[in-house]
Design a protein around this motif. Structure first.
Motif, short mmCIF file in Angstrom:
data_model
loop_
_atom_site.label_atom_id
_atom_site.label_comp_id
_atom_site.label_asym_id
_atom_site.label_seq_id
_atom_site.Cartn_x
_atom_site.Cartn_y
_atom_site.Cartn_z
N ARG A 2 46.13 -44.36 35.26
CA ARG A 2 44.81 -44.81 35.39
C ARG A 2 44.62 -45.78 36.45
O ARG A 2 45.26 -46.79 36.37
CB ARG A 2 44.54 -45.44 34.11
CG ARG A 2 42.83 -45.83 33.70
CD ARG A 2 42.71 -46.45 32.52
NE ARG A 2 42.60 -45.34 31.70
CZ ARG A 2 42.31 -45.66 30.01
NH1 ARG A 2 42.26 -46.89 29.65
NH2 ARG A 2 42.37 -44.46 29.49
N ILE A 3 43.55 -45.80 37.22
CA ILE A 3 43.34 -46.73 38.39
C ILE A 3 41.91 -47.34 38.50
O ILE A 3 40.99 -46.55 37.64
CB ILE A 3 43.45 -46.11 39.83
CG1 ILE A 3 42.46 -45.04 40.10
CG2 ILE A 3 44.90 -45.35 40.06
CD1 ILE A 3 42.62 -44.54 41.60
N GLY A 4 41.61 -48.43 38.75
CA GLY A 4 40.47 -49.20 38.77
C GLY A 4 40.23 -49.27 40.18
O GLY A 4 40.96 -49.58 40.93
N VAL A 5 38.71 -49.44 40.60
CA VAL A 5 38.25 -49.86 41.97
C VAL A 5 37.25 -50.75 41.85
O VAL A 5 36.49 -50.63 41.24
CB VAL A 5 38.08 -48.37 42.63
CG1 VAL A 5 37.00 -47.69 41.76
CG2 VAL A 5 37.57 -48.88 43.98
N LEU A 6 37.13 -51.75 42.70
CA LEU A 6 36.29 -52.64 42.73
C LEU A 6 35.79 -53.07 44.39
O LEU A 6 36.81 -52.77 45.27
CB LEU A 6 36.39 -54.00 42.12
CG LEU A 6 37.70 -55.01 42.44
CD1 LEU A 6 37.43 -55.68 43.74
CD2 LEU A 6 38.30 -55.72 41.42
N GLY A 92 44.25 -50.82 30.29
CA GLY A 92 45.23 -49.75 30.71
C GLY A 92 45.24 -49.22 32.01
O GLY A 92 45.51 -48.34 32.26
N ILE A 93 44.66 -50.42 32.91
CA ILE A 93 44.72 -49.79 34.36
C ILE A 93 45.83 -50.23 34.97
O ILE A 93 46.27 -51.50 35.17
CB ILE A 93 43.17 -50.61 35.05
CG1 ILE A 93 41.98 -50.13 34.39
CG2 ILE A 93 43.33 -50.27 36.39
CD1 ILE A 93 40.86 -50.90 34.74
N GLU A 94 46.58 -49.30 35.44
CA GLU A 94 47.90 -49.30 35.94
C GLU A 94 47.67 -49.87 37.34
O GLU A 94 48.81 -50.45 37.96
CB GLU A 94 48.64 -48.24 35.73
CG GLU A 94 48.84 -47.68 34.39
CD GLU A 94 49.32 -46.16 34.36
OE1 GLU A 94 50.47 -46.09 34.54
OE2 GLU A 94 48.37 -45.46 33.95
N HIS A 95 46.87 -49.46 38.04
CA HIS A 95 46.94 -49.76 39.60
C HIS A 95 45.38 -50.14 39.96
O HIS A 95 44.20 -49.43 39.37
CB HIS A 95 47.26 -48.48 40.48
CG HIS A 95 48.52 -47.99 40.11
ND1 HIS A 95 49.54 -48.38 40.18
CD2 HIS A 95 48.96 -46.83 39.44
CE1 HIS A 95 50.79 -47.69 39.75
NE2 HIS A 95 50.32 -46.75 39.01
N LEU A 96 45.02 -51.10 40.80
CA LEU A 96 43.94 -51.52 41.26
C LEU A 96 43.76 -51.25 42.59
O LEU A 96 44.60 -51.90 43.66
CB LEU A 96 43.75 -53.02 40.87
CG LEU A 96 42.44 -53.76 41.27
CD1 LEU A 96 41.34 -53.04 40.55
CD2 LEU A 96 42.44 -55.14 41.04
N ILE A 97 42.52 -50.73 43.05
CA ILE A 97 42.02 -50.77 44.58
C ILE A 97 41.14 -51.64 44.97
O ILE A 97 40.01 -51.60 44.09
CB ILE A 97 41.81 -49.16 44.92
CG1 ILE A 97 42.83 -48.32 44.66
CG2 ILE A 97 41.19 -49.20 46.30
CD1 ILE A 97 42.52 -46.89 44.97
N VAL A 98 41.17 -52.53 45.83
CA VAL A 98 40.26 -53.57 46.01
C VAL A 98 39.52 -53.52 47.50
O VAL A 98 40.53 -53.23 48.40
CB VAL A 98 40.97 -55.01 45.92
CG1 VAL A 98 39.92 -55.96 46.63
CG2 VAL A 98 41.55 -55.19 44.72
N ILE A 99 38.46 -53.16 47.62
CA ILE A 99 37.89 -52.85 48.87
C ILE A 99 37.02 -54.37 49.10
O ILE A 99 36.18 -54.74 48.37
CB ILE A 99 36.72 -51.93 48.94
CG1 ILE A 99 37.43 -50.74 47.95
CG2 ILE A 99 36.28 -51.36 50.26
CD1 ILE A 99 36.58 -49.46 47.94
#
Length: 318
Positions: A2-6, A92-99
């Protein structure tokens, strides 16, 4: 997985194209994706929703960011970073992508130091990050400025005036530099070059003596306010001088072809990096290739001023 993006900090055209690429690449690789609304503020508050293929339909051509953005003073504190890391764990967000830009990347680094798995993507119209040749949104901002210069030049010619055009860029004058070159500006005022207003005014008068009926002066906002320059230039040249501040129109609008492609490549490669467990990096475009650079190393890379472009613009604008 599971990944998150912001998206964080100032919005930039192409951010939506990047979000689209992240979501679709993740789903193609059977990875769950969650959108974090309003940047680090939304992360702190748990403003998080699952994203699907349909969540990013018809956003490729849109400016701004569908995830919205904000600036969070609390996140900049140790307590704010710890709370954000806890929220990621809770969801449960294992990886985060930051823009985002420099501040956003420093936030990503702070989370990484607490053990979070993070990948950064440079999204800022200023093009002020030293680790990548271009940032998402820069090309569109330059194109917007160029369109405005062309319109301003028409009326400046009609009235035989000088016009000072102010664009964004506090510490980095790339928008003024690139738009000034392609727009044929007679003078550039940039943070990277010491301003000699007497020399600039002499150059404008020499052009007038050779038959030029009007002139454009490009001003990066980090060098001061256009109104002050209008007064000084008119006093020194005795030529009517008007000014225009392009402001936030540089941040909006449909992204250019270059920004759509740049954003898509970076979003796609960010997800592939996560899939290969290559995190703690920021995506960069260098000499036409895409690569990941360790965040801390990337943030220490100085932005190199393009003196060659500045020199060429000076020659071509005589």
């Amino acid at each position: 997985m599971r990944i998150g993006v912001l998206t964080s900090g100032g919005d930039a055209p192409g951010m939506n194209a990047c979000i689209r690429a992240i979501v679709r690449t993740a789903i193609y690789n059977k990875i769950e994706v969650y959108g974090i609304n309003r940047g680090y503020s939304g992360l702190l508050e748990g403003d998080i929703t699952p994203l699907s293929v349909y969540s990013v339909a018809d956003i490729l051509q849109r400016g701004g960011t569908v995830l919205r953005t904000s600036r969070s003073e609390f996140f900049a504190t140790d307590a704010g970073v710890r709370q954000s890391a806890n929220v990621l764990e809770e969801y449960g967000i294992e990886h985060l992508i930051v823009i985002g830009g420099d501040g956003s990347m420093n936030g990503a680094l702070a989370l990484q130091k607490l053990g979070a798995s993070v990948v950064g993507i440079p999204g800022t119209i200023d093009n002020d990050l030293g680790f990548t040749d271009y940032t998402i949104g820069f090309d569109t901002a330059v194109t917007t400025a160029l369109d405005a210069i062309s319109k301003i030049r028409d009326t400046t010619y009609s009235h035989n005036r000088i016009n000072v055009v102010q664009v964004m860029g506090r510490k980095c004058g790339d928008i003024a530099l690139f738009a000034g070159l392609s727009g044929g500006a007679e003078a550039l005022i940039l943070p990277e070059v010491e301003t000699d207003l007497d020399a600039i005014c002499l150059r404008l008068l020499q052009g007038k003596d050779r038959g030029k009926l009007h002139s454009i002066v490009m001003l990066a906002e980090g060098c001061g306010n256009y109104r002050d320059y209008c007064v000084k230039i008119e006093e020194k040249t005795q030529v009517t001088t008007k000014g225009t501040n392009l402001g936030y129109i540089q941040r909006g609008g449909s992204p250019s072809n270059m920004d759509r492609n740049l954003a898509s490549f970076m979003g796609y490669n960010a997800v592939l990096s996560i899939a290969k467990k290559e995190t703690g990096t920021v995506m960069a475009q260098r000499c036409g290739s895409y690569l990941g650079i360790p965040i801390e190393e990337a943030l220490q890379m100085p932005k190199i001023f393009r003196q060659d472009i500045y020199d060429m613009a000076s020659v071509l604008s005589i």
